[in-house]
Design a protein around this motif. Structure first.
Motif, PDB file in Angstrom:
ATOM      1  N   LEU A  11     -47.785 -58.963 -58.398  1.00  0.00           N
ATOM      2  CA  LEU A  11     -48.534 -59.232 -57.198  1.00  0.00           C
ATOM      3  C   LEU A  11     -47.451 -59.101 -56.328  1.00  0.00           C
ATOM      4  N   GLY A  12     -47.929 -57.698 -54.891  1.00  0.00           N
ATOM      5  CA  GLY A  12     -46.741 -58.111 -54.462  1.00  0.00           C
ATOM      6  C   GLY A  12     -46.035 -57.375 -54.047  1.00  0.00           C
ATOM      7  N   ALA A  13     -46.317 -56.615 -55.240  1.00  0.00           N
ATOM      8  CA  ALA A  13     -44.794 -55.421 -55.546  1.00  0.00           C
ATOM      9  C   ALA A  13     -44.135 -55.376 -54.329  1.00  0.00           C
ATOM     10  N   THR A  14     -45.001 -54.863 -52.963  1.00  0.00           N
ATOM     11  CA  THR A  14     -43.767 -53.999 -51.752  1.00  0.00           C
ATOM     12  C   THR A  14     -42.974 -55.564 -50.839  1.00  0.00           C
ATOM     13  N   HIS A  40     -50.983 -54.613 -50.477  1.00  0.00           N
ATOM     14  CA  HIS A  40     -51.672 -54.512 -50.064  1.00  0.00           C
ATOM     15  C   HIS A  40     -51.673 -52.949 -48.362  1.00  0.00           C
ATOM     16  N   THR A  41     -50.936 -52.657 -47.670  1.00  0.00           N
ATOM     17  CA  THR A  41     -51.174 -51.544 -47.239  1.00  0.00           C
ATOM     18  C   THR A  41     -49.718 -50.866 -47.097  1.00  0.00           C
ATOM     19  N   ASN A  42     -49.113 -50.641 -47.702  1.00  0.00           N
ATOM     20  CA  ASN A  42     -48.033 -49.658 -47.889  1.00  0.00           C
ATOM     21  C   ASN A  42     -48.061 -48.348 -49.974  1.00  0.00           C
ATOM     22  N   ILE A  43     -48.879 -48.365 -49.697  1.00  0.00           N
ATOM     23  CA  ILE A  43     -49.467 -47.574 -50.152  1.00  0.00           C
ATOM     24  C   ILE A  43     -48.638 -46.309 -50.786  1.00  0.00           C
ATOM     25  N   LYS A  56     -48.666 -50.028 -66.343  1.00  0.00           N
ATOM     26  CA  LYS A  56     -49.417 -49.859 -66.552  1.00  0.00           C
ATOM     27  C   LYS A  56     -50.819 -49.378 -65.943  1.00  0.00           C
ATOM     28  N   ILE A  57     -50.457 -50.280 -65.070  1.00  0.00           N
ATOM     29  CA  ILE A  57     -51.557 -50.063 -63.958  1.00  0.00           C
ATOM     30  C   ILE A  57     -50.962 -50.713 -62.475  1.00  0.00           C
ATOM     31  N   ALA A  58     -51.895 -49.716 -61.480  1.00  0.00           N
ATOM     32  CA  ALA A  58     -51.676 -49.897 -59.977  1.00  0.00           C
ATOM     33  C   ALA A  58     -52.427 -50.644 -59.262  1.00  0.00           C
ATOM     34  N   VAL A  59     -52.072 -51.670 -58.854  1.00  0.00           N
ATOM     35  CA  VAL A  59     -53.422 -52.367 -57.644  1.00  0.00           C
ATOM     36  C   VAL A  59     -53.326 -52.243 -56.042  1.00  0.00           C
ATOM     37  N   ALA A 103     -46.416 -64.517 -58.503  1.00  0.00           N
ATOM     38  CA  ALA A 103     -47.339 -64.157 -57.489  1.00  0.00           C
ATOM     39  C   ALA A 103     -46.910 -64.414 -56.255  1.00  0.00           C
ATOM     40  N   ALA A 104     -46.846 -62.803 -55.857  1.00  0.00           N
ATOM     41  CA  ALA A 104     -45.604 -62.264 -54.306  1.00  0.00           C
ATOM     42  C   ALA A 104     -46.262 -62.245 -53.675  1.00  0.00           C
ATOM     43  N   ILE A 105     -47.756 -61.982 -53.627  1.00  0.00           N
ATOM     44  CA  ILE A 105     -48.674 -61.980 -52.271  1.00  0.00           C
ATOM     45  C   ILE A 105     -48.384 -63.168 -51.114  1.00  0.00           C
TER      46      ILE A 105
END
Ligand code: NAD
Ligand code: MG
Length: 404
Positions: A11-14, A40-43, A56-59, A103-105
């Motif tokens: 969570l908060g990979a970027t 969140h913003t850096n797509i 498998k998943i990106a959010v 958990a890194a948001i």
């Protein structure tokens, strides 16, 4: 290490912690698989990370971003499911395949997805200190019921965890050995303004506050380090994670950030964890716990490190830390208000909307007093926590706009 790979949601990979986590796990492709990455913003960055790590998943946060990302990933020939919003984050954190959740948001936005991981009984690598400060004992009881394991990533709490007698079953301080522990020594660098003349604090600019002398971090935590409200949040975090009264936790300035915290025992022993200031060490420690893996961080060279210094906290310079101690001692809903007021005040300061640097702790103090009648109680659940959080944000935003 176990033979089947760990399945990881970041969570908060970027962000700073997210990228450091990917740096560590990519050294062990056979041991860690990436299940989900979120941003969140850096797509653009999330897209690059998807190409590299093939989750498998990106959010994403919004549906529009999700569509954009889905189009570019399809064009690149990758089959990755895209979710969005808080529900998407919670699904990525609680999916049955997942074993570990980083958990890194940053901020309160991380609470609901981290709670989803806790409810699903995951191993949670907890960097998002705001989530635990908001969730408090209620969050801990949910995690305990679901047999979730909380491993601290914050360098100080990770150091304390390494120095305490920890029960291997549940990753908690072993209660039978609790009486041996006299106190925790929570170290703090003091941030960039440890020696800056106090009378110039009102002219501090966001870029100066974000220039931490020892650590490269996201902007919000960098400002928190400059006000030392980061240490206040960490004091509250330590009382919760180690179930220790605030009176047994001493904050100590250690400008070099080489000792990451210490534990004092009744026989006079003081155990410390040392290392170069690089978050990959606590991340690798928690990822492999109770084993050890390479993190990419060089072992400390004490000869070239030189002198280590220690100082008491100057409460006039850093009033937020005194407020944080009151909140940590109260063990009630005031921690929700403390966190939310800080987030809003920091956002106003960072946006350059005229909020002075020293007004951050003044606003928190004001809001804590305004809401004092509503905070001297325990939180009753997530709706209760989120309602007080939202109310605090609204009041603080109005106060910030009214000037400083
Ligand atoms: P950062 O700003 O670099 O990254 C934050 C991440 O959270 C990004 O991936 C961003 O996309 C995501 N995010 C931000 N707002 C969001 C929202 N509203 N919804 C969903 N996702 C959102 O922050 P960071 O420095 O990596 O810090 C992350 C957390 O770790 C914070 O709670 C911080 O206190 C804690 N922490 C960081 C460090 C460090 O060295 N950076 C050290 C100790 C603890
Ligand atoms: Mg820290």
């Amino acid at each position: 290490m176990s033979t089947s790979p760990s399945m990881l949601t970041i969570l908060g990979a970027t962000g700073s912690i997210g990228l450091n986590t990917l740096d560590v796990v990519s050294r062990y492709p056979d041991n860690y698989e990436i299940f989900a990455l979120t941003a969140h913003t850096n797509i653009k960055k999330l897209y690059e990370l998807c190409l590299l790590h093939k989750p498998k998943i990106a959010v994403t946060s919004t549906e529009i971003q999700a569509k954009q990302l889905a189009d570019s990933l399809r064009a690149a020939g990758l089959k990755i499911k895209i979710f969005f919003g808080e529900e998407g984050l919670s699904a990525a954190a609680s999916a049955s395949e997942v074993t570990h959740v980083m958990a890194a948001i940053v901020g309160g936005a991380g609470l609901v997805p981290t709670l989803a991981a806790a409810r699903a009984g995951k191993i949670i690598l907890l960097a998002n200190k705001e989530a635990i400060v908001m969730g408090g004992n209620w969050f801990l009881s949910i995690a305990e019921q679901a047999k979730a394991v909380l491993l601290p990533i914050d360098s100080e709490h990770n150091a304390i965890f390494q120095c305490l007698p920890i029960n291997l079953e549940n990753a908690k301080l072993d209660d039978s050995r609790r009486p041996d522990v006299k106190k925790i020594l929570l170290t703090a660098s003091g941030g960039p303004f440890l020696t800056r003349p106090l009378e110039t604090f009102s002219t501090i600019r966001p870029e100066e506050a974000c220039a931490h002398p020892n650590w490269k971090m996201g902007r919000k935590i960098s400002v928190d380090s400059a006000t030392m409200i980061n240490k206040a949040l960490e004091l509250i975090e330590a009382t919760l994670l180690f179930s220790m009264p605030a009176s047994q936790i001493q904050v100590l300035i250690h400008p070099e950030s080489i000792i990451h915290s210490m534990v004092a025992y009744k026989d006079g022993s003081v155990l410390a964890q040392l290392g170069n200031p690089d978050m990959r060490t606590p991340i690798a420690h928690a990822l492999a716990w109770p084993n050890r893996i390479e993190s990419g961080v060089e072992v400390l060279d004490l000869i070239s490190t030189g002198q280590l210094n220690f100082l008491p906290v100057d409460f006039q310079r850093f009033p937020g830390i005194a407020l944080g101690r009151q909140v940590a001692e109260a063990r009630d809903c005031s921690s929700i208000v403390f966190n939310a007021a800080n987030e809003v005040a920091v956002a106003n300061f960072l946006a350059g909307q005229g909020l002075r640097f020293n007004a951050i702790s003044e606003k928190i103090d004001e809001v804590l007093q305004l809401l004092s009648k509503e905070t001297s109680r325990k939180a009753e659940g997530i709706e209760d926590i989120l309602a007080l959080d939202a109310k605090t944000r609204e009041i603080t935003q109005n106060l910030c706009q009214r000037g400083n």
